[in-house]
Design a protein around this motif. Structure first.
Motif, PDB file in Angstrom:
ATOM      1  N   ASP A 139       0.827  -1.210   0.000  1.00  0.00           N
ATOM      2  CA  ASP A 139       0.000   0.000   0.000  1.00  0.00           C
ATOM      3  C   ASP A 139       0.860   1.258   0.000  1.00  0.00           C
ATOM      4  O   ASP A 139       0.544   2.241  -0.675  1.00  0.00           O
ATOM      5  CB  ASP A 139      -0.933   0.013   1.214  1.00  0.00           C
ATOM      6  N   GLU A 140       1.952   1.227   0.746  1.00  0.00           N
ATOM      7  CA  GLU A 140       2.859   2.371   0.834  1.00  0.00           C
ATOM      8  C   GLU A 140       3.491   2.672  -0.526  1.00  0.00           C
ATOM      9  O   GLU A 140       3.519   3.827  -0.964  1.00  0.00           O
ATOM     10  CB  GLU A 140       3.945   2.057   1.864  1.00  0.00           C
ATOM     11  N   VAL A 141       3.983   1.649  -1.201  1.00  0.00           N
ATOM     12  CA  VAL A 141       4.585   1.847  -2.529  1.00  0.00           C
ATOM     13  C   VAL A 141       3.505   2.270  -3.527  1.00  0.00           C
ATOM     14  O   VAL A 141       3.734   3.126  -4.377  1.00  0.00           O
ATOM     15  CB  VAL A 141       5.342   0.586  -3.002  1.00  0.00           C
ATOM     16  N   GLY A 142       2.313   1.702  -3.384  1.00  0.00           N
ATOM     17  CA  GLY A 142       1.203   2.106  -4.251  1.00  0.00           C
ATOM     18  C   GLY A 142       0.856   3.580  -4.084  1.00  0.00           C
ATOM     19  O   GLY A 142       0.601   4.283  -5.064  1.00  0.00           O
ATOM     20  N   ALA A 143       0.867   4.065  -2.845  1.00  0.00           N
ATOM     21  CA  ALA A 143       0.575   5.479  -2.591  1.00  0.00           C
ATOM     22  C   ALA A 143       1.660   6.375  -3.197  1.00  0.00           C
ATOM     23  O   ALA A 143       1.357   7.434  -3.756  1.00  0.00           O
ATOM     24  CB  ALA A 143       0.456   5.729  -1.090  1.00  0.00           C
ATOM     25  N   LYS A 144       2.907   5.944  -3.117  1.00  0.00           N
ATOM     26  CA  LYS A 144       4.009   6.740  -3.676  1.00  0.00           C
ATOM     27  C   LYS A 144       3.948   6.796  -5.198  1.00  0.00           C
ATOM     28  O   LYS A 144       4.248   7.818  -5.808  1.00  0.00           O
ATOM     29  CB  LYS A 144       5.357   6.164  -3.251  1.00  0.00           C
ATOM     30  N   THR A 145       3.574   5.668  -5.818  1.00  0.00           N
ATOM     31  CA  THR A 145       3.562   5.616  -7.283  1.00  0.00           C
ATOM     32  C   THR A 145       2.230   6.068  -7.870  1.00  0.00           C
ATOM     33  O   THR A 145       2.145   6.337  -9.064  1.00  0.00           O
ATOM     34  CB  THR A 145       3.841   4.184  -7.785  1.00  0.00           C
ATOM     35  N   GLY A 146       1.187   6.120  -7.040  1.00  0.00           N
ATOM     36  CA  GLY A 146      -0.129   6.497  -7.530  1.00  0.00           C
ATOM     37  C   GLY A 146      -0.829   5.378  -8.272  1.00  0.00           C
ATOM     38  O   GLY A 146      -1.790   5.609  -8.999  1.00  0.00           O
ATOM     39  N   GLU A 147      -0.346   4.159  -8.098  1.00  0.00           N
ATOM     40  CA  GLU A 147      -0.956   3.004  -8.766  1.00  0.00           C
ATOM     41  C   GLU A 147      -1.252   1.905  -7.771  1.00  0.00           C
ATOM     42  O   GLU A 147      -0.644   1.839  -6.702  1.00  0.00           O
ATOM     43  CB  GLU A 147      -0.005   2.430  -9.829  1.00  0.00           C
ATOM     44  N   LYS A 148      -2.179   1.039  -8.153  1.00  0.00           N
ATOM     45  CA  LYS A 148      -2.456  -0.136  -7.333  1.00  0.00           C
ATOM     46  C   LYS A 148      -1.326  -1.139  -7.548  1.00  0.00           C
ATOM     47  O   LYS A 148      -1.002  -1.498  -8.673  1.00  0.00           O
ATOM     48  CB  LYS A 148      -3.795  -0.762  -7.720  1.00  0.00           C
ATOM     49  N   ILE A 149      -0.731  -1.579  -6.442  1.00  0.00           N
ATOM     50  CA  ILE A 149       0.339  -2.574  -6.484  1.00  0.00           C
ATOM     51  C   ILE A 149      -0.219  -3.846  -5.863  1.00  0.00           C
ATOM     52  O   ILE A 149      -0.789  -3.805  -4.775  1.00  0.00           O
ATOM     53  CB  ILE A 149       1.575  -2.107  -5.678  1.00  0.00           C
TER      54      ILE A 149
END
Length: 194
Positions: A169-179
């Motif tokens: 979720d943290e990486v998804g928030a940084k990239t603006g995409e669902k991971i």
């Protein structure tokens, strides 16, 4: 209105995983701008994580190996250092002694949960606990079992204050995409030979 070609629709569909008609409508709304169309599909929740990476980790002594697939929405994010680092960290985590058995709680077979439940009930009964507290004890032990064996619930080996899901979720928030962690396989030398 720009001319929306079948090739444009196909390229957007491959990039986002959205349906063909949704891609065509997004391209029309975005005046043929593929980047804007991708954003429109994401805003509507129609883009699915179908890009990403497959990576492998082999432990230094060649006794543990892992294959992982982690998905994101665009190849742009899949090619960033942050995403590549995430995938490598996930493979390393799976190779660690945490040794997850399932990706998510939905993947745990109901027969396994029932088997564990019976073991925990017997342990609670044998310890002489009061009848009225046994269900809470069993639920607590089942929760601990899931946190130990389900990858998304495990504390991240490099930072135990985060679970694997919170890391995604943290990486998804940084990239603006669902991971999304899609799947993994863990091999340990000699495992299942008995």
């Amino acid at each position: 209105m720009p001319d929306i070609t079948a090739a444009m629709v196909k390229a957007l569909r491959e990039a986002t995983g959205a349906g063909m008609m949704d891609c065509k409508r997004a391209l029309i709304e975005a005046d043929g701008d593929a980047e804007r169309a991708t954003q429109l599909l994401r805003e509507k929740g129609l883009a699915s994580p179908n890009q990403g990476l497959i990576d492998a980790y082999i432990h230094f002594n060649n006794t543990v190996g892992v294959l992982v697939e982690v998905n994101c929405e665009t190849d742009f994010v899949a090619n960033t250092d942050e995403f590549r680092s995430l995938v490598k960290d996930l493979a390393l985590h799976i190779a660690s002694p945490s040794a997850p058995r399932w990706l998510s709680r939905d993947d745990v077979p109901s027969a396994t949960l029932e088997h564990e439940r019976k073991i925990f009930e017997k342990q609670a009964l044998d310890s002489g606990k009061a009848e009225n507290v046994i269900p809470r004890i069993v639920e607590g032990k089942l929760e601990a079992f899931l946190k130990d064996n389900v990858l998304l619930d495990q504390p991240f080996v490099k930072d135990e204050s985060k679970t694997i899901q919170s890391l995604l979720d943290e990486v998804g928030a940084k990239t603006g995409e669902k991971i999304a962690m899609r799947r993994f396989t863990r091999y340990r030398l000699g495992e299942d030979l008995e």
